[in-house]
Every structure is written in C-alpha cells, then in structure tokens.
Design a protein around this motif. Structure first.
Motif, PDB file in Angstrom:
ATOM      1  N   ASP A  47      17.482  13.760 -17.632  1.00  0.00           N
ATOM      2  CA  ASP A  47      16.224  14.446 -17.960  1.00  0.00           C
ATOM      3  C   ASP A  47      15.133  14.125 -16.945  1.00  0.00           C
ATOM      4  O   ASP A  47      14.279  14.972 -16.652  1.00  0.00           O
ATOM      5  N   LEU A  48      15.130  12.906 -16.405  1.00  0.00           N
ATOM      6  CA  LEU A  48      14.126  12.560 -15.392  1.00  0.00           C
ATOM      7  C   LEU A  48      14.351  13.386 -14.129  1.00  0.00           C
ATOM      8  O   LEU A  48      13.381  13.778 -13.459  1.00  0.00           O
ATOM      9  N   ALA A  49      15.621  13.628 -13.804  1.00  0.00           N
ATOM     10  CA  ALA A  49      15.981  14.509 -12.687  1.00  0.00           C
ATOM     11  C   ALA A  49      15.249  14.135 -11.401  1.00  0.00           C
ATOM     12  O   ALA A  49      14.626  14.975 -10.762  1.00  0.00           O
ATOM     13  N   MET A  50      15.315  12.867 -11.054  1.00  0.00           N
ATOM     14  CA  MET A  50      14.688  12.373  -9.823  1.00  0.00           C
ATOM     15  C   MET A  50      15.769  11.741  -8.938  1.00  0.00           C
ATOM     16  O   MET A  50      16.750  11.202  -9.453  1.00  0.00           O
ATOM     17  N   PRO A  51      15.592  11.776  -7.619  1.00  0.00           N
ATOM     18  CA  PRO A  51      16.622  11.208  -6.736  1.00  0.00           C
ATOM     19  C   PRO A  51      16.744   9.694  -6.836  1.00  0.00           C
ATOM     20  O   PRO A  51      17.789   9.131  -6.508  1.00  0.00           O
ATOM     21  N   ALA A  52      15.669   9.031  -7.273  1.00  0.00           N
ATOM     22  CA  ALA A  52      15.741   7.581  -7.464  1.00  0.00           C
ATOM     23  C   ALA A  52      15.101   7.226  -8.799  1.00  0.00           C
ATOM     24  O   ALA A  52      14.098   7.832  -9.199  1.00  0.00           O
ATOM     25  N   ILE A  53      15.699   6.257  -9.483  1.00  0.00           N
ATOM     26  CA  ILE A  53      15.164   5.807 -10.776  1.00  0.00           C
ATOM     27  C   ILE A  53      15.070   4.286 -10.732  1.00  0.00           C
ATOM     28  O   ILE A  53      16.004   3.611 -10.271  1.00  0.00           O
ATOM     29  N   GLN A  54      13.953   3.766 -11.192  1.00  0.00           N
ATOM     30  CA  GLN A  54      13.739   2.321 -11.181  1.00  0.00           C
ATOM     31  C   GLN A  54      13.391   1.836 -12.589  1.00  0.00           C
ATOM     32  O   GLN A  54      13.026   2.617 -13.467  1.00  0.00           O
ATOM     33  N   LEU A  55      13.471   0.543 -12.767  1.00  0.00           N
ATOM     34  CA  LEU A  55      13.058  -0.099 -14.016  1.00  0.00           C
ATOM     35  C   LEU A  55      12.855  -1.578 -13.726  1.00  0.00           C
ATOM     36  O   LEU A  55      13.310  -2.090 -12.699  1.00  0.00           O
ATOM     37  N   SER A  56      12.171  -2.248 -14.639  1.00  0.00           N
ATOM     38  CA  SER A  56      12.022  -3.692 -14.493  1.00  0.00           C
ATOM     39  C   SER A  56      12.635  -4.380 -15.707  1.00  0.00           C
ATOM     40  O   SER A  56      12.662  -3.808 -16.808  1.00  0.00           O
ATOM     41  N   VAL A  57      13.103  -5.592 -15.484  1.00  0.00           N
ATOM     42  CA  VAL A  57      13.766  -6.334 -16.549  1.00  0.00           C
ATOM     43  C   VAL A  57      13.501  -7.819 -16.346  1.00  0.00           C
ATOM     44  O   VAL A  57      13.386  -8.284 -15.199  1.00  0.00           O
ATOM     45  N   ARG A  58      13.378  -8.549 -17.459  1.00  0.00           N
ATOM     46  CA  ARG A  58      13.226 -10.002 -17.350  1.00  0.00           C
ATOM     47  C   ARG A  58      14.434 -10.576 -16.620  1.00  0.00           C
ATOM     48  O   ARG A  58      15.577 -10.198 -16.931  1.00  0.00           O
ATOM     49  N   ALA A  59      14.179 -11.506 -15.706  1.00  0.00           N
ATOM     50  CA  ALA A  59      15.260 -12.064 -14.893  1.00  0.00           C
ATOM     51  C   ALA A  59      16.321 -12.755 -15.748  1.00  0.00           C
ATOM     52  O   ALA A  59      17.467 -12.895 -15.321  1.00  0.00           O
ATOM     53  N   SER A  60      15.953 -13.179 -16.966  1.00  0.00           N
ATOM     54  CA  SER A  60      16.908 -13.875 -17.842  1.00  0.00           C
ATOM     55  C   SER A  60      17.670 -12.921 -18.768  1.00  0.00           C
ATOM     56  O   SER A  60      18.550 -13.366 -19.513  1.00  0.00           O
ATOM     57  N   ASN A  61      17.350 -11.633 -18.727  1.00  0.00           N
ATOM     58  CA  ASN A  61      17.940 -10.688 -19.690  1.00  0.00           C
ATOM     59  C   ASN A  61      19.290 -10.200 -19.170  1.00  0.00           C
ATOM     60  O   ASN A  61      19.439  -9.066 -18.710  1.00  0.00           O
TER      61      ASN A  61
END
Ligand SMILES: CC(C)(COP(=O)(O)OP(=O)(O)OC[C@H]1O[C@@H](n2cnc3c(N)ncnc32)[C@H](O)[C@@H]1OP(=O)(O)O)[C@@H](O)C(=O)NCCC(=O)NCCS
Length: 151
Positions: A102-116
């Motif tokens: 649905d985002l339909a973008m060439p790149a997708i990012q996210l952030s996550v806790r380093a311990s997760n």
C-alpha cells in the motif's frame, strides 16, 4: 495461551478502531513507547496514511501503520504490533507485506529498539537491513536501529 491457526483477515482501519488500537498498543508496547492520544487519532484519520488491522471475531489482533514521504520516495512503517495469543502465526508478516504494498514506495524504512530481537528477526526475514543507528533515541536511552528495504 497459544491459538492454532485462526482466520485473520486484514482490513483497513479507521477512527472507530481507536479503542481497540489503544488497547492493542498498551498490550504490545512498554508504557514509555506508547503514542499519545493525538498520535493514535492521527494514525487512524490523517489522509494518505496506511492503517491496517488483522481481525479475529471482530477484534483487532494486529495493527500496522505506515506513512510516505513522496518527495524522498520513502515509505516509513510507524508501528506494528500483534496481541500475544496471536503471535507466531504470520500475522505481522502479512500486515507488513500489505503495508509495503500500500505504501508503494521504492524504499521503506522503520526504527526498532536495538534489543527488540523478535522484531529485528521479523524485519530481516522480510528483507530489511540495518542502515543507521540513532544513539539513545528511545526513552530510557536505548539506541534505535533504522532498517530499510528496497523494492
Ligand atoms: C514483533 C511482532 C510484531 C511479531 O508479530 P508476529 O505476528 O508474532 O510475527 P510473525 O508470526 O509474522 O513472525 C514472523 C517471523 O518473525 C520472527 N519472529 C517473530 N517473533 C519472534 C520472536 N518472538 N522471536 C524470534 N523471532 C521472531 C520469526 O522469524 C518469525 O518467523 P517464524 O515464526 O516462522 O520463526 C510481535 O512480537 C509484537 O507485537 N511485538 C511487540 C511490539 C513490537 O515489538 N513491534 C515492533 C516494533 S518495531
């Protein structure tokens, strides 16, 4: 409690899901990571955002949110959570795949806790790689890993 494979269709969420999303976020995230009221409302109402829920018997059991920066041709997964009894059944995988589509973008990012580690394993399985580290990003001083997937 571990449930055996149940049906969990993925549907678009809207403002009527506020109460269930609020409960789901509280069940999935520690208090310091919870979104404020207005961020939840925004996630369910602002135009152009992706908001998808996995549903079992009328109850939201999983949710993913996404937004896009059209100028940078970048999508961002803003939140992803699945209620404990419904985990390890592929619900997060399915929500994430639909969100990416649905985002339909060439790149997708996210952030996550380093311990997760559970989430990091999930994202790596989906083709995300670490592209950045934000030091002491989270409340409590934990680092964030920024992961990216190119499509
Ligand atoms: C992370 C989370 C969304 C995963 O949801 P889920 O529906 O259980 O994930 P899936 O069943 O789709 O798992 C897909 C894959 O991710 C990985 N994974 C998921 N949970 C894992 C765990 N607890 N430990 C290790 N790997 C895990 C596995 O590779 C898994 O594949 P497998 O079950 O075939 O081994 C869920 O644990 C959650 O809501 N956690 C709390 C909120 C959170 O951390 N969200 C992410 C913030 S960035």
């Amino acid at each position: 409690m571990q449930l055996k494979s149940v049906e969990w269709p993925i549907q678009a969420a809207n403002w009527r899901d506020f109460s269930q999303l609020n409960q789901l976020e509280r069940a999935c995230f520690p208090p310091e990571d919870l979104w404020p009221f207005w961020d939840l409302i925004a996630a369910l109402t602002l135009p152009g955002l992706v908001r998808l829920k996995a549903v079992v018997d009328g109850q939201m059991v999983g949710f993913v949110g996404g937004e896009r920066d059209v100028n940078r041709r970048l999508g961002w997964v803003t939140t992803l959570g699945v209620l404990h009894p419904y985990r390890r059944q592929g619900i997060a995988l399915a929500l994430l795949a639909q969100c990416e589509q649905d985002l339909a973008m060439p790149a997708i990012q996210l952030s996550v806790r380093a311990s997760n580690q559970a989430a990091i394993d999930l994202y790596k399985q989906c083709g995300y790689t670490v592209v950045r580290l934000w030091e002491k990003y989270y409340v409590g001083g934990e680092d964030a890993l920024v992961l990216e997937k190119r499509r």
